[in-house]
Enzyme design. Structure first.
Site, PDB file in Angstrom:
ATOM      1  N   HIS A 137       0.935  -1.354  -0.425  1.00 37.56           N
ATOM      2  CA  HIS A 137       0.243  -0.035   0.103  1.00 37.56           C
ATOM      3  C   HIS A 137       0.929   1.173   0.111  1.00 37.56           C
ATOM      4  O   HIS A 137       0.632   1.910   0.691  1.00 37.56           O
ATOM      5  CB  HIS A 137      -1.395   0.426   1.569  1.00 37.56           C
ATOM      6  CG  HIS A 137      -2.222   0.495   0.894  1.00 37.56           C
ATOM      7  ND1 HIS A 137      -3.727  -0.422   0.038  1.00 37.56           N
ATOM      8  CD2 HIS A 137      -3.158   1.368   1.026  1.00 37.56           C
ATOM      9  CE1 HIS A 137      -4.707  -0.136  -0.182  1.00 37.56           C
ATOM     10  NE2 HIS A 137      -4.085   1.118   0.459  1.00 37.56           N
TER      11      HIS A 137
ATOM     12  N   THR B 285      -4.129   1.592  -9.497  1.00 34.87           N
ATOM     13  CA  THR B 285      -3.365   1.227  -9.983  1.00 34.87           C
ATOM     14  C   THR B 285      -2.551  -0.564  -9.882  1.00 34.87           C
ATOM     15  O   THR B 285      -1.722  -0.787 -10.279  1.00 34.87           O
ATOM     16  CB  THR B 285      -2.041   1.540  -8.959  1.00 34.87           C
ATOM     17  OG1 THR B 285      -2.395   2.756  -8.890  1.00 34.87           O
ATOM     18  CG2 THR B 285      -0.108   1.276  -9.002  1.00 34.87           C
TER      19      THR B 285
END
Length: 242
Positions: A170, A179
């Protein structure tokens, strides 16, 4: 584990080059569904038809500027992924940051393409991402894994594990999910697979498989989920031309 996928992929490859109009139609269909589902997973309330008109340049009343930008940005990020594939550029952290920069363009320019400098938590997950000062090291480990171990895996497994490891880190304040799904499809498209759609209706299964992977380092459930979606995309292509 990938015998059926390999057979379907070989069948699709044998039919190339695909008819130009059919290929264009399939591309538009998958990229619309990819954009809609990836944004919907993150809470965007635009329907698939509303997403389509936003992609055509029309504003939808009653929807936020952010929701419109998420659609436009995702389209641009897909375009960048296609460019990487066409140029056969080797995978890099720079590409990851560029993809993320496009995802958050105009939404959070200050944090677009920039690793986070504070702790974050994933809602509903048992897994807690690493503290921010470990991100650079974790991303270096990810890139080392990719170039030394991941590169030898089947493209479906490599893409799935890359997605899972990335989300576990993350590395950004926001936009990690979008993403990660762009990175998954980047890996698949490099090897000639059509993009896969992680469907919003499978969101719970998707989150649970990811959390299991992060807590136990057992990626089997998540790879199986991705494998199923890969087969769906291959079946769509084959049904259109066979």
């Amino acid at each position: 584990m990938f015998e059926t996928i390999n057979k379907k992929k070989a069948k699709l490859d044998a039919l190339r080059p695909l008819p130009a109009y059919t290929l264009k139609s399939l591309r538009e269909k998958l990229f619309l569904e990819w954009t809609y589902n990836s944004n919907a997973i993150e809470g965007n309330t635009l329907t698939i038809n509303e997403t389509k008109v936003v992609l055509e340049g029309i504003t939808v009343g009653g929807k936020t500027l952010r929701e419109h930008l998420e659609v436009i940005n995702h389209r641009d990020a897909i375009g960048y992924v296609e460019e990487i594939v066409q140029k056969k550029e080797p995978f890099s952290e720079w590409q990851i940051k560029n993809i993320h920069r496009l995802v958050l363009k105009g939404i959070d320019d200050e944090n677009a393409g920039v690793y986070r400098n504070q702790q974050v938590f994933i809602a509903g997950a048992k897994h807690v991402p690493p503290t921010y000062f470990l991100i650079k090291e974790k991303m270096e480990h990810l890139m080392n894994w990719y170039h030394h171990e991941g590169i030898h895996l089947h493209p479906v497994e490599r893409g799935a594990v890359l997605h899972a490891i990335f989300v576990g880190i993350h590395p950004f304040i926001d936009g990690n999910g979008r993403t990660s799904r762009l990175l998954l499809n980047l890996e698949l498209m490099k090897d000639g697979f059509p993009p896969v759609i992680i469907k919003v209706e499978n969101r719970l299964e998707y989150y649970e498989a990811l959390d299991k992977a992060h807590i136990t380092e057992d990626y089997h459930d998540f790879i199986s989920l991705v494998k199923r979606e890969v087969e769906d995309s291959l079946d769509l292509y084959l049904s259109a031309i066979c």
